[in-house]
Design an enzyme around this catalytic site. Structure first.
Site, PDB file in Angstrom:
ATOM      1  N   ARG B  59       0.804  -1.162   0.006  1.00  0.00           N
ATOM      2  CA  ARG B  59      -0.040  -0.097  -0.134  1.00  0.00           C
ATOM      3  C   ARG B  59       0.738   1.163  -0.067  1.00  0.00           C
ATOM      4  O   ARG B  59       0.449   2.183  -0.322  1.00  0.00           O
ATOM      5  CB  ARG B  59      -1.132  -0.117   1.261  1.00  0.00           C
ATOM      6  CG  ARG B  59      -2.247  -1.036   1.023  1.00  0.00           C
ATOM      7  CD  ARG B  59      -3.262  -0.862   2.206  1.00  0.00           C
ATOM      8  NE  ARG B  59      -2.471  -1.033   3.282  1.00  0.00           N
ATOM      9  CZ  ARG B  59      -2.695  -1.970   4.001  1.00  0.00           C
ATOM     10  NH1 ARG B  59      -3.072  -3.089   3.787  1.00  0.00           N
ATOM     11  NH2 ARG B  59      -1.998  -1.967   5.170  1.00  0.00           N
ATOM     12  N   GLU B  96       5.019 -11.135  15.020  1.00  0.00           N
ATOM     13  CA  GLU B  96       4.646 -11.697  16.268  1.00  0.00           C
ATOM     14  C   GLU B  96       4.695 -13.290  16.402  1.00  0.00           C
ATOM     15  O   GLU B  96       5.148 -13.611  17.221  1.00  0.00           O
ATOM     16  CB  GLU B  96       3.072 -11.566  16.445  1.00  0.00           C
ATOM     17  CG  GLU B  96       2.237 -11.678  17.708  1.00  0.00           C
ATOM     18  CD  GLU B  96       0.938 -11.339  17.600  1.00  0.00           C
ATOM     19  OE1 GLU B  96       0.251 -11.620  18.638  1.00  0.00           O
ATOM     20  OE2 GLU B  96       0.429 -11.030  16.427  1.00  0.00           O
TER      21      GLU B  96
END
Lengths: 176, 176
Positions: B59, B96
């Site tokens: 993006r 994560e």
């Protein structure tokens, strides 16, 4: 018009032996070249009342983002499978081995909206035709598909034109 | 300044329960909103002699492409592993679960060039710090990192600032 080919790097045997890969990052990295490519394309559509520029992930986002902004249009991302967060519609298309899928948001465009389809390069046209199919499924009026580079021997222009979508490119490499 | 939050869609429980996902495609698809976001950011850097805008895949390509073109700068893609065709340098960073890697072309920027780092959103800042590291490895002078959206509780601004890189964002969502 600028000599774009001078600004595009050719990488032999990428991604596999015998392929001459046209690397557009050297053109994008050249301020004069990048601005000229955007201007040459935007000039063609300035009077066309383009409502949305649909750019194909990922390199089509760079050119498409700049074109949308200059045209005063919105930008609509055509993304690979599973990348969009809201409700989507998708279309599968054939690759040399297997299939791939592109998706757009279900509310990305309204029926009748005037849309320009944009990517950096057209080869076989598989992704572009899939994107065109999705845009039309939502009722968009796709004005044209435009690209910086065309590899004409791979037939992408013909496939888009056979689907009723005009094609415009800045440069063409015969004998890819 | 425009009310950007009105143009950004919030999707609850995406990509997993309890997360409010900030969907920027509705802002990009709004011609007035998209142009205003580009203008608000570009105005800040107009006198800064930005040579290159480095946009983070995917993006960040949309916003970064438009900003580079308006600033008269080149565009430099920071890409995911294995996407660039020429010789690259890469940097791994923690997710994560597991790690990820970003890459840039070895010749994407020259020593001393003034570079602006761009993405749509900063959360933990992992990808942005990795991109910053790569740009500096090539000797770039990274002026600032800018984003449309900040999720301040995830600490990305602090991580970039601790690495000596100023941060600018248009809007911020507390309590993501």
């Amino acid at each position: 018009m600028i000599d774009y080919k001078r600004l595009i790097r050719t990488i032999p045997d990428h991604p596999k032996p015998g392929i001459l890969f046209r690397d557009i990052t050297t053109l994008l990295g050249d301020p004069v070249g990048f601005r000229a490519a955007v201007a040459d394309l935007v000039d063609r559509y300035r009077e066309q009342e383009v409502a949305m520029v649909a750019g194909i992930e990922a390199r089509g986002f760079i050119l498409g983002g700049a074109m949308a902004e200059r045209l005063g249009a919105g930008f609509l991302p055509i993304r690979k499978k599973g990348k969009l967060p809201f409700e989507t519609i998708g279309h599968d298309y054939e690759l040399e081995y297997g299939t791939d899928r592109v998706e757009i948001h279900r509310d990305a465009v309204s029926a009748g909206q005037r849309v320009l389809l944009v990517d950096d390069l057209i080869a076989t046209g598989g992704t572009a035709v899939a994107g065109l199919t999705l845009l039309r499924k939502l009722g968009a009026q796709v004005l044209e598909a435009c690209f910086i580079i065309e590899l004409p021997e791979l037939g992408g222009r013909r496939r888009l034109q056979d689907a009723g979508c005009p094609v415009h490119t800045l440069i063409s490499y015969e004998g890819h």
